[in-house]
Motif scaffolding. Structure first.
Motif, PDB file in Angstrom:
ATOM      1  N   ASN A  94      -1.761  -7.968  -8.119  1.00  0.00           N
ATOM      2  CA  ASN A  94      -2.320  -8.878  -9.115  1.00  0.00           C
ATOM      3  C   ASN A  94      -1.554  -8.843 -10.427  1.00  0.00           C
ATOM      4  O   ASN A  94      -1.328  -9.868 -11.053  1.00  0.00           O
ATOM      5  CB  ASN A  94      -3.774  -8.486  -9.421  1.00  0.00           C
ATOM      6  N   ILE A 154      -7.549  -3.614   7.056  1.00  0.00           N
ATOM      7  CA  ILE A 154      -8.245  -2.773   6.096  1.00  0.00           C
ATOM      8  C   ILE A 154      -9.679  -3.264   5.886  1.00  0.00           C
ATOM      9  O   ILE A 154     -10.624  -2.481   5.864  1.00  0.00           O
ATOM     10  CB  ILE A 154      -7.463  -2.737   4.775  1.00  0.00           C
ATOM     11  N   SER A 160      -5.539  -7.911   0.505  1.00  0.00           N
ATOM     12  CA  SER A 160      -5.437  -6.814   1.489  1.00  0.00           C
ATOM     13  C   SER A 160      -5.804  -7.294   2.897  1.00  0.00           C
ATOM     14  O   SER A 160      -6.506  -6.604   3.632  1.00  0.00           O
ATOM     15  CB  SER A 160      -6.353  -5.648   1.128  1.00  0.00           C
TER      16      SER A 160
HETATM   17  N1  PFF Z   1      -4.012  -5.819  -2.397  1.00  0.00           N
HETATM   18  C1  PFF Z   1      -3.161  -4.839  -3.010  1.00  0.00           C
HETATM   19  C2  PFF Z   1      -2.554  -5.429  -4.257  1.00  0.00           C
HETATM   20  O1  PFF Z   1      -2.741  -6.614  -4.517  1.00  0.00           O
HETATM   21  O2  PFF Z   1      -1.892  -4.704  -4.954  1.00  0.00           O
HETATM   22  C3  PFF Z   1      -2.063  -4.349  -2.132  1.00  0.00           C
HETATM   23  C4  PFF Z   1      -2.509  -4.068  -0.768  1.00  0.00           C
HETATM   24  C5  PFF Z   1      -3.453  -3.072  -0.539  1.00  0.00           C
HETATM   25  C6  PFF Z   1      -2.045  -4.838   0.255  1.00  0.00           C
HETATM   26  C7  PFF Z   1      -3.925  -2.875   0.716  1.00  0.00           C
HETATM   27  C8  PFF Z   1      -2.507  -4.650   1.513  1.00  0.00           C
HETATM   28  C9  PFF Z   1      -3.450  -3.672   1.717  1.00  0.00           C
HETATM   29  F1  PFF Z   1      -3.908  -3.512   2.917  1.00  0.00           F
END
Ligand code: PFF
Length: 468
Positions: free
Chosen positions: A42, A252, A247
């Motif tokens: 983000n 996850i 994610s």
């Molecule tokens: N969503 C997290 C970010 O935006 O930094 C990164 C991430 C975490 C990607 C966990 C994928 C995941 F499975």
């Protein structure tokens, strides 16, 4: 899995073993899922890819991807997890068995574990940059810098493999310690304080950015679409980022969903998490671009963007050393909670399949990831000319770091998400989906048809366009 809170047995779902705890509340799930979703994606990645892809039109495509692809897939992942009640690979296997489907569906979970491992290897290197900037801000070095001298601090960091390795090691160690000990209520509580803290500090930087006199220019850069600046590869990047930032595509949300008690609305929780995630990304954009324009910096500066703009702002504002230090500490927290969720699937898999205990499996997974991270570090300096798959046009000029980012975000995650959509929309029993979601008829139809038609077609079209 370690994210379970003290076991509540009420509402224990079909397929769940008696020992598995459930989230204590809807809020606990939202916090953990938001902890995973809100991270470097983000605050670091969204602004720089927006800058590289020309702004408004890219942001619009990204928002459409979140709504039309991200939210339906997040709902599907949580649903699969809750219905299966096990770790992702086993939930998929169980549902496939129950609905008489091919056992190979569990491979969707395997793709996820692999993608998460590859992502963490370079994610930790960026997390390390944030760790390094805590020291830079705390020691007052940001005060009185110019755009050039701030740029030099960043390029000196990147050109020094030893320092990068040190901070990458620190970040990876932070992640491993928590994963090895199991994530207890402590982290859940910490996230519930630190995430709002990060949000408030971002608001403070936005407030500062408003004083630069370039806020309006930043707002039009972000929200006035100019489609002539959008390329097809920009659309792929927007789609890939929707998966990355939420994610998704790596099981996850399935793992987290398996601890969600029945009776809690999957749709509402998924939408809440997505809105919070998108809100943080847009705020980051509003904090960063006014500073970029006010200082004559380049929006398309690439991965170093926030490490050059924000420090410049902190160096100029009153009590900037304090705010800067706090900001990077909170950024580490956001990255940390995401990093934990990236290591967890592999550790869980090693425990389940290889019978290792938690400490050993964390060491094996963590050290392997740390080792791969060294290749990303070297690709920023000594190996900056090495493009391992450069013979393919698609990967031309991509260093190891770029390649890992591209392969995961733009290929593996959308592929994982596509398979989840097809599995849920075309193969799982429709009645089971209705039971899990308990939506009104019209909302169910909207979700179901989006997942069956719109999501797979969108992902495939973007894929094929870019491959050809
Ligand atoms: N969503 C997290 C970010 O935006 O930094 C990164 C991430 C975490 C990607 C966990 C994928 C995941 F499975």
């Amino acid at each position: 899995m370690s994210y379970s809170t003290s076991a509540t047995t009420t509402g224990a779902q079909e397929g769940a073993t008696a020992k598995r705890g459930l989230w204590s509340s809807r809020l606990a799930f939202i916090l953990a899922a938001t902890g995973s979703a809100v991270g470097l994606g983000n605050i670091w990645k969204f602004p720089y890819i927006t800058g590289e892809n020309g702004g408004g039109a890219f942001v619009l495509v990204y928002l459409v991807c979140i709504a039309a692809v991200g939210i339906p897939i997040m709902m599907a992942e949580v649903l699969i997890g809750r219905r299966g009640g096990r770790s992702p690979v086993n939930s998929l296997r169980l549902i496939a068995e129950r609905d008489k489907l091919h056992p190979a569906w569990k491979l969707v979970g395997v793709i996820g574990v692999l993608a998460a491992f590859l992502i963490l290897s370079f994610y930790s290197v960026i997390g390390g940059w944030a760790v390094s900037y805590v020291g830079t801000a705390a020691s007052g070095q940001l005060a009185g810098q110019t755009a050039e001298s701030i740029g030099a601090i960043f390029s000196n960091l990147l050109s020094d493999p030893g320092t990068l390795l040190l901070w990458h090691t620190v970040f990876m160690a932070l992640v491993m310690v928590v994963v090895a000990r199991g994530v207890r209520a402590g982290l859940e509580r910490a996230v519930s304080i630190l995430m709002p803290g990060l949000f408030l500090l971002l608001l403070a930087v936005v407030a500062y950015a408003m004083t630069t006199g370039h806020f309006g220019q930043a707002v039009s850069f972000l929200f006035q679409p100019d489609f002539s600046k959008l390329t097809t590869s920009g659309v792929l990047v927007a789609l890939g980022h929707a998966f990355f930032t939420l994610s998704l595509g790596m099981a996850i949300m399935m793992a987290y969903g398996s601890y969600l008690p029945k009776g809690i609305s999957i749709a509402k929780t998924s939408i809440t998490v997505s809105i919070m995630d998108t809100g943080v990304a847009l705020l980051a954009g509003l904090a960063i671009f006014p500073i970029v324009f006010a200082n004559g910096m380049e929006p398309g500066a690439g991965p170093g963007l926030i490490f050059q703009t924000l420090p410049l702002a902190f160096g100029q504002m009153p009590m900037g050393s304090l705010f800067g230090t706090l900001f990077f500490v909170l950024l580490i927290f956001a990255a940390w909670t995401s990093g934990i969720s990236l290591l967890e699937p592999l550790v869980e898999w090693l425990e389940e399949q290889k019978g290792m205990n938690r400490t050993i499996s964390t060491l094996v997974a963590g050290l392997a990831c740390w080792g791969l991270g060294i290749a990303s570090i070297l690709s920023l300096n000594l190996w900056s000319d090495v493009a391992p798959l450069g013979m393919f046009a698609m990967f031309e000029g991509k260093t190891i770091f770029d390649l890992l980012d591209f392969l995961t975000a733009n290929i593996l995650l959308p592929l994982g998400g596509l398979l989840v959509a097809v599995f849920t929309g075309w193969f799982m029993s429709k009645q089971a989906l209705k039971n899990e979601l308990s939506l009104s008829d019209s909302s169910f139809k909207l979700w179901y048809n989006t997942l069956r038609y719109l999501t797979p077609v969108a992902v495939l079209v973007v894929f094929i366009y870019n491959l050809s």
